[in-house]
Design a protein around this motif. Structure first.
Motif, short mmCIF file in Angstrom:
data_model
loop_
_atom_site.label_atom_id
_atom_site.label_comp_id
_atom_site.label_asym_id
_atom_site.label_seq_id
_atom_site.Cartn_x
_atom_site.Cartn_y
_atom_site.Cartn_z
N ARG A 225 0.86 -1.19 0.00
CA ARG A 225 0.00 0.00 0.00
C ARG A 225 0.89 1.23 0.00
O ARG A 225 1.91 1.26 0.70
CB ARG A 225 -0.89 0.02 1.23
N SER A 226 0.48 2.24 -0.75
CA SER A 226 1.30 3.45 -0.82
C SER A 226 0.48 4.60 -1.41
O SER A 226 -0.46 4.37 -2.18
CB SER A 226 2.52 3.17 -1.72
N VAL A 227 0.86 5.82 -1.03
CA VAL A 227 0.30 7.00 -1.71
C VAL A 227 1.22 7.27 -2.90
O VAL A 227 2.44 7.39 -2.74
CB VAL A 227 0.26 8.21 -0.76
N ARG B 92 -4.27 6.78 -3.41
CA ARG B 92 -3.77 5.71 -2.54
C ARG B 92 -3.91 4.37 -3.28
O ARG B 92 -5.00 4.01 -3.71
CB ARG B 92 -4.57 5.69 -1.23
#
Ligand code: ATP
Length: 299
Positions: free
Chosen positions: A227-229, A253
């Motif tokens: 998960r990452s922006v 996101r």
């Protein structure tokens, strides 16, 4: 009774108009196995169960139950079935309906045993029309047990049951299977399959995408979620990164299901050096299941 399989499906196929509900399913199940038929909505579970019970005729392929046709097996009282929406007469009491169904079988279980196994002791005098959804399911289970079948086929058996109801239900199923009897149950819940089945057959779009012991099927879908922006990213761009099997992108996101999270994180940072808030976790059971079905969908 021979030493053959409890049942076998050979190249089973069923089409509804343009839709291939089941397309070439082959599965052989030995006596004593507890098998979960898993898959998302529309995967073909109910259609497969209907053909196994002889309720629907396949367009191609063959079903063999206890060495004969499904109809013969049902007529010989070898098969008990619990379907999603089996109707119950609303004005008849639980005790009466169990006694009625017991009386239709050649070699039934005693009615008291059926009542006890299905956990209906306190509901014997209750009219079926006054039962909760979970209680109705227990009555359907009792009716499936009444003929003392060798094979029990259950379509989404615990759908309306609460936690206690599920636990009691599965304890009863274990007891049933302990005597060498066979159980096939269709479910959406991987966790339920993991806890109670010896073997999982995973369907997607009418085809078997995995078949084996639960641990093996899980291992086949082992992976991680990253998960990452990621400012400025697109779903297509992220999906093209090495090691990524599926992508969800909401408001910058990203959630990437990864077969190889090391390759994915390197490629993500090379393409998006401004990616932030990075988190990598193991796939949960449900995610693993979704990854396998999504992976196959993308193939
Ligand atoms: N009688 C029918 N007429 C037309 N299409 C049908 C019929 N029965 C099933 N289908 C279609 O066949 C496919 C498989 O349906 P099936 O009910 O077997 O799946 P399922 O895995 O049991 O799904 P669910 O988990 O939602 O119960 C679906 O696309 C469904 O819409």
């Amino acid at each position: 009774m021979t030493g053959g399989p409890a049942f076998a499906l050979h190249g089973l196929t069923k089409r509804f108009g343009q839709v291939t509900a089941v397309g070439g399913v082959s599965v052989e199940v030995a006596p004593g196995e507890v098998v979960a038929l898993l898959g998302p909505n529309g995967a073909g579970k109910s259609t497969t169960v209907d053909m196994l019970l002889g309720l629907t005729k396949p367009d191609a392929g063959e079903v063999i139950v206890a060495g004969g046709s499904p109809r013969e097996a049902v007529d010989r009282g070898l098969v008990g079935a619990m379907m999603q929406n089996g109707a119950l007469l609303p004005d008849v009491t639980v005790g009466e309906i169990v006694a009625l169904v017991v009386s239709t079988h050649e070699k039934p279980l005693p009615a008291e045993e059926v009542i006890a196994r299905a956990g209906l002791g306190k509901l014997v005098k209750r009219r079926c029309g006054k039962l909760s959804g979970g209680e109705r399911q227990r009555v359907r289970f009792a009716l499936a047990l009444a003929g003392d079948p060798r094979l029990l086929v259950l379509d989404e058996p615990t759908a309306a049951m609460d936690v206690d109801g599920r636990r009691a239900f599965w304890a009863a199923i274990r007891e049933f299977a302990a005597g060498g009897r066979t159980v096939l149950f269709a479910t959406h819940y991987l966790a339920e399959a993991e806890d109670y089945a010896d073997r999982v057959v995973l369907l997607r779009h009418g085809a078997v995408v995995a078949d084996g012991p639960v641990a093996e099927v899980r291992a086949a879908v082992s992976g991680r979620v990253l998960r990452s922006v990621v400012p400025g990213a697109t779903e297509a761009g992220l999906a093209a990164l090495p090691g990524v099997t599926s992508v969800q992108l909401r408001g910058g996101r990203a959630e990437l299901a990864c077969a190889d999270s090391d390759a994915a994180i390197r490629a993500l940072l090379a393409a998006h050096p401004d990616a932030s808030g990075i988190e990598i976790t193991a796939l949960g059971l449900e995610e693993a299941f979704l990854a396998l079905t999504a992976e196959e969908a993308a193939a």
